[in-house]
Design a protein around this motif. Structure first.
Motif, short mmCIF file in Angstrom:
data_model
loop_
_atom_site.label_atom_id
_atom_site.label_comp_id
_atom_site.label_asym_id
_atom_site.label_seq_id
_atom_site.Cartn_x
_atom_site.Cartn_y
_atom_site.Cartn_z
N THR A 105 21.93 -70.42 87.42
CA THR A 105 21.87 -69.92 86.05
C THR A 105 22.94 -68.86 85.88
O THR A 105 22.98 -67.87 86.62
CB THR A 105 20.49 -69.31 85.74
N LEU A 106 23.82 -69.09 84.93
CA LEU A 106 24.91 -68.16 84.62
C LEU A 106 24.60 -67.49 83.29
O LEU A 106 24.39 -68.17 82.28
CB LEU A 106 26.25 -68.90 84.52
N GLU A 107 24.57 -66.18 83.28
CA GLU A 107 24.27 -65.42 82.07
C GLU A 107 25.56 -64.82 81.51
O GLU A 107 26.22 -64.02 82.18
CB GLU A 107 23.25 -64.33 82.37
N PHE A 108 25.90 -65.25 80.28
CA PHE A 108 27.14 -64.80 79.64
C PHE A 108 26.82 -63.96 78.41
O PHE A 108 25.79 -64.15 77.74
CB PHE A 108 27.99 -66.00 79.20
N ARG A 109 27.74 -63.05 78.11
CA ARG A 109 27.66 -62.27 76.86
C ARG A 109 29.02 -62.33 76.17
O ARG A 109 30.06 -62.12 76.79
CB ARG A 109 27.31 -60.81 77.15
N GLN A 110 28.98 -62.65 74.86
CA GLN A 110 30.21 -62.59 74.08
C GLN A 110 30.46 -61.13 73.69
O GLN A 110 29.61 -60.47 73.08
CB GLN A 110 30.11 -63.46 72.83
N ARG A 111 31.62 -60.62 74.04
CA ARG A 111 31.87 -59.18 73.95
C ARG A 111 31.72 -58.64 72.51
O ARG A 111 31.04 -57.64 72.27
CB ARG A 111 33.27 -58.85 74.47
N LYS A 112 32.35 -59.28 71.55
CA LYS A 112 32.37 -58.73 70.19
C LYS A 112 31.01 -58.85 69.50
O LYS A 112 30.57 -57.92 68.81
CB LYS A 112 33.44 -59.44 69.36
N SER A 113 30.34 -59.96 69.68
CA SER A 113 29.08 -60.19 68.96
C SER A 113 27.86 -59.75 69.75
O SER A 113 26.77 -59.63 69.18
CB SER A 113 28.94 -61.67 68.63
N ASN A 114 28.04 -59.55 71.06
CA ASN A 114 26.92 -59.24 71.97
C ASN A 114 25.91 -60.38 72.05
O ASN A 114 24.77 -60.17 72.48
CB ASN A 114 26.21 -57.95 71.56
N ILE A 115 26.30 -61.58 71.66
CA ILE A 115 25.41 -62.74 71.76
C ILE A 115 25.33 -63.19 73.21
O ILE A 115 26.35 -63.27 73.91
CB ILE A 115 25.90 -63.88 70.84
N LEU A 116 24.12 -63.50 73.65
CA LEU A 116 23.86 -63.95 75.01
C LEU A 116 23.72 -65.47 75.03
O LEU A 116 22.99 -66.05 74.22
CB LEU A 116 22.59 -63.32 75.55
N VAL A 117 24.42 -66.10 75.96
CA VAL A 117 24.32 -67.55 76.18
C VAL A 117 24.24 -67.79 77.68
O VAL A 117 25.09 -67.30 78.43
CB VAL A 117 25.53 -68.31 75.60
N ASN A 118 23.23 -68.52 78.09
CA ASN A 118 23.10 -68.90 79.51
C ASN A 118 23.50 -70.35 79.69
O ASN A 118 23.30 -71.19 78.80
CB ASN A 118 21.67 -68.72 79.99
N ILE A 119 24.03 -70.65 80.85
CA ILE A 119 24.27 -72.04 81.26
C ILE A 119 23.50 -72.27 82.55
O ILE A 119 23.62 -71.51 83.51
CB ILE A 119 25.76 -72.33 81.45
N ILE A 120 22.68 -73.31 82.53
CA ILE A 120 21.87 -73.68 83.68
C ILE A 120 22.39 -75.01 84.21
O ILE A 120 22.55 -75.96 83.44
CB ILE A 120 20.38 -73.81 83.30
N ALA A 121 22.68 -75.08 85.50
CA ALA A 121 23.18 -76.31 86.10
C ALA A 121 22.33 -76.67 87.31
O ALA A 121 21.93 -75.80 88.08
CB ALA A 121 24.64 -76.16 86.52
N ARG A 122 22.07 -77.96 87.46
CA ARG A 122 21.35 -78.47 88.62
C ARG A 122 22.20 -79.53 89.31
O ARG A 122 22.79 -80.39 88.65
CB ARG A 122 20.00 -79.07 88.21
N ALA A 123 22.20 -79.47 90.62
CA ALA A 123 22.91 -80.46 91.43
C ALA A 123 21.90 -81.21 92.28
O ALA A 123 21.18 -80.61 93.09
CB ALA A 123 23.96 -79.79 92.30
N PHE A 124 21.82 -82.52 92.07
CA PHE A 124 20.96 -83.41 92.83
C PHE A 124 21.82 -84.26 93.75
O PHE A 124 23.04 -84.34 93.59
CB PHE A 124 20.20 -84.35 91.89
#
Length: 701
Positions: A105-124
């Motif tokens: 799980t990667l937790e990102f923040r857009q600097r100007k807007s302070n909006i948080l977006v996560n990216i979740i990846a699974r490897a099988f």
């Protein structure tokens, strides 16, 4: 489950490099998905298998109606987990499924807007998947997605199997071409009148990277979002997520917290590995139905093929605005229903589908249009509903009801709960629901075109319908559906969906090619089981006066029999007329005997569009069944029987194409032989052009 917080590693890694990258690998170490931020703070990913790069750097992000979420991000945190479990299916191609993956799980923040977006990846071990997550936050409440920027930038111009996308229908011809030619409407026939869109394809999209690597792009857990097609950007070999819009251009209307569907890349060394993959289902939540004892697999027959071949009609007197000729009477009569019930009872079929049993069909316009014409419970004048139910109960056969909605959602959706409860109270536990025509809702204008079949509005409707059916213990078969994305794990009462060119195209068009049946298992069926309507024995059909082509089924009879193993469905239909089965009881015996629920499935050989052989073990026994099919070319295989129990002897009943069989010139010959075999033996399988073979292996005591 173990959890490893990797903040220290991130500080070390990102502090000394200009490119910010983090990776998660499959449990066996073979597949990897890596993420990186460029200097503008835009997020990219890439996917590799071993030394082979599959997806090169590909962009991620969104355009919202209120702001852009394309760049300006910084990585706040990364967390990895490992998961290993096993779960039991209610029905399926396997009884027990391993769910093993590594996740980041990667937790990102857009600097100007302070909006948080996560990216979740699974490897099988059978592929990788990723999704976006918008956590709850003050800076983002209700919002509208106007574009999903997800790309699939293939590392080479590989061979792909695809069909043209539109926003309302999956019933398309499959083509094979290089990735760069996907959706090329100059090279491949595109039906503009059907809204097939240039440079776009549906998913699953299957790609042959090389002789030892095959991948498929699809999505999983499509719940409250728009269905995804793929847009050929015409830049290198880059495909981009293209979501089905609302009519005003919005793509997704949502609010945080929310998660998107998974973007999936199934990976195998060969096409058979894709068929054996359970990654799409594993990406869906566990079963949401507490008591599943009522969800049974079964086979059915019905009043269906005679309607498509023009022998009878859905309507009583007027069909599609034209008076019916005396040669085409109403099909769903009490007498005809009883005839089918008698046949089903005699040969062990649990359900009889009856299409056209309600009033309203006479009021339908051309192209399956209408508004408010059905109430889904008033029987036709020549159909005694109560008597048919009584007669079926006496014979031990259930009626499968048919609800053609003609996509009149405004009328159908409010009635679902009452209709399903009433059906269950009357002994009906399976309903086929059709969605032909344009989607109508919340409008007083008859036949107005409101929303697309594959957009968020209809995704919501299909989910509500499955849940309402589950509440009332109703099994569902969908025609003209939204795509399967593995939701049969969560709601196993959704037994099968159409979602591709089915058998009916052979009754009133130039038909499905001999290779069509050896493309579907590696494309459409990767999402979930299909109601293909199998087993047509009278493959040469009455010619229509308007047709400038031969109307027929482009296969041998034995290929139709083998479909009951190769074309998986937990509720398959023996679709031909009963009288045609009575003419060939020897071949029909396999259809009667073949199970509908399996404990194991093993692909023995496979090449997309060419051939497919699979063996399946009957759940609860040591018996196995094999199906093998080919395209327009005859083939011979030597098959190892090492899938059989090593300490048992089996009687193999072999149903094969007869001498000189050929789909075009001689489709009918069938030969049945019996021999005893063990796991140490090999069998030679000979397939005629457009043919098939089916084998029942019964364990001897």
């Amino acid at each position: 489950m173990k959890r490893i917080t990797s903040l220290a590693l991130l500080c070390l890694f990102f502090g000394c490099q200009s490119k910010k990258t983090t990776t998660v690998s499959s449990p066996n170490g073979e597949h990897q998905i890596a993420f990186e931020l460029n200097k503008n703070g835009q997020i990219f990913y890439q996917i590799s298998s071993g030394e082979q790069k599959i997806i090169d750097l590909s962009a991620l992000g969104f355009e919202l109606k209120s702001r852009s979420l394309k760049q300006g991000f910084q990585l706040l945190k990364s967390e990895t987990t490992s998961h290993a479990s096993q779960w039991k299916t209610v029905w399926g191609e396997e009884e027990m499924i391993d769910d093993i993956y590594n996740e980041i799980t990667l937790e990102f923040r857009q600097r100007k807007s302070n909006i948080l977006v996560n990216i979740i990846a699974r490897a099988f071990d059978d592929g990788v998947a990723f999704r976006y997550e918008f956590p709850e936050q003050k800076n983002l409440l209700d919002f509208v997605i106007m574009d999903e920027l997800t790309e699939f930038n293939f590392a080479g111009d590989y061979k792909a199997w695809w069909n043209f996308a539109d926003y309302d229908n999956y019933e398309k011809v499959y083509y094979s071409s290089s990735i760069s030619e996907i959706g090329d409407s100059l090279k491949f026939e595109r039906r503009v009148g059907k809204e097939e869109r240039a440079n776009m394809c549906n998913t699953p999209l299957t790609v042959e990277v090389n002789d030892d690597l095959v991948v498929s792009i699809h999505e999983a857990e499509l719940v409250d979002y728009a269905g995804m097609t793929l847009l050929n950007t015409l830049e290198n070999e880059t495909l981009k997520a293209n979501l089905t819009p609302w009519r005003n251009g919005d793509l997704v209307r949502t609010a945080a917290p929310m998660k998107t569907p998974w973007r999936t890349v199934q990976i195998g060394h060969n096409a058979g590995d894709l068929v054996e993959s359970r990654m799409i289902m594993n990406l869906n939540p566990p079963c949401a139905i507490e008591d599943t004892d009522w969800i049974k697999t079964s086979k059915y027959i019905g009043i269906w093929w005679e309607l498509h071949t023009g022998r009878t009609s859905w309507a009583e007197k007027v069909q599609f605005g034209k008076p019916l000729p005396p040669t085409r009477p109403h099909g769903a009569t009490t007498e005809n229903a009883k005839y089918h019930i008698d046949f089903a009872a005699k040969h062990g079929f649990e359900d009889v589908l009856i299409e056209g049993w309600i009033k309203g069909w006479d009021n339908m316009g051309d192209n399956w249009t209408g508004y408010g014409i059905f109430d889904w419970e008033t029987p036709a004048d020549d159909f005694d509903f109560e008597e048919v139910l009584r007669y079926g109960k006496e014979k031990g056969v259930r009626m499968m009801a048919y609800h053609e909605t003609i996509s009149d959602i405004d009328h159908y959706e409010p009635e679902m709960d009452r209709l399903y409860a009433e059906a269950r109270n009357r002994g009906i536990d399976a309903i086929k629901v059709g969605y032909t025509g344009d989607v109508n809702f919340n409008t007083t204008v008859p036949n107005s075109y409101a929303q697309h079949h594959h957009g968020q509005y209809m995704v919501r409707h299909y989910r509500k319908m499955i849940q309402t059916a589950a509440k009332n213990k109703i099994r569902i078969i969908h025609h003209e559906p939204i795509k399967y994305t593995g939701e049969q794990r969560t709601y196993p009462n959704i037994m099968a969906r159409e979602g591709a060119r089915g058998q009916e195209y052979n009754a009133w068009s130039e038909g499905n090619s001999p290779e069509h049946g050896v493309v579907l298992p590696f494309t459409r069926l990767l999402g979930g089981p299909m109601d293909y309507t199998l087993g047509i024995f009278e493959v040469k059909l009455p010619q229509r006066e308007w047709a400038k082509f031969e109307i027929r089924v482009r296969s041998t009879v034995m290929k139709q029999v083998a479909y009951f193993v190769t074309m998986y469905s937990p509720i398959p239909m023996a679709a031909d007329l009963p009288r045609n089965y009575e003419k060939n009881m020897e071949a029909f015996q396999f259809i009667k005997d073949v199970p509908t629920n399996w404990s194991e499935s093993k692909v023995l050989n496979a090449k997309i569009g060419d051939y497919f052989t699979i063996a399946r073990k009957e759940r609860g026994t040591e018996n196995w069944y094999l199906g093998s099919i080919t395209d327009e070319n005859p083939r011979t295989f030597s098959i190892d029987l090492d899938f059989l129990h090593p300490d048992k002897t089996y009687q193999a009943t072999i149903y094969a194409d007869g001498k000189d069989a050929h789909w075009e010139s001689n489709p009918y010959p069938v030969e049945v032989t019996k021999i005893n075999v063990t796991a140490k033996d090999k069998l030679s399988i000979q397939l005629a052009a457009g043919g098939g073979q089916a084998i029942a292996f019964k364990a001897l005591d």
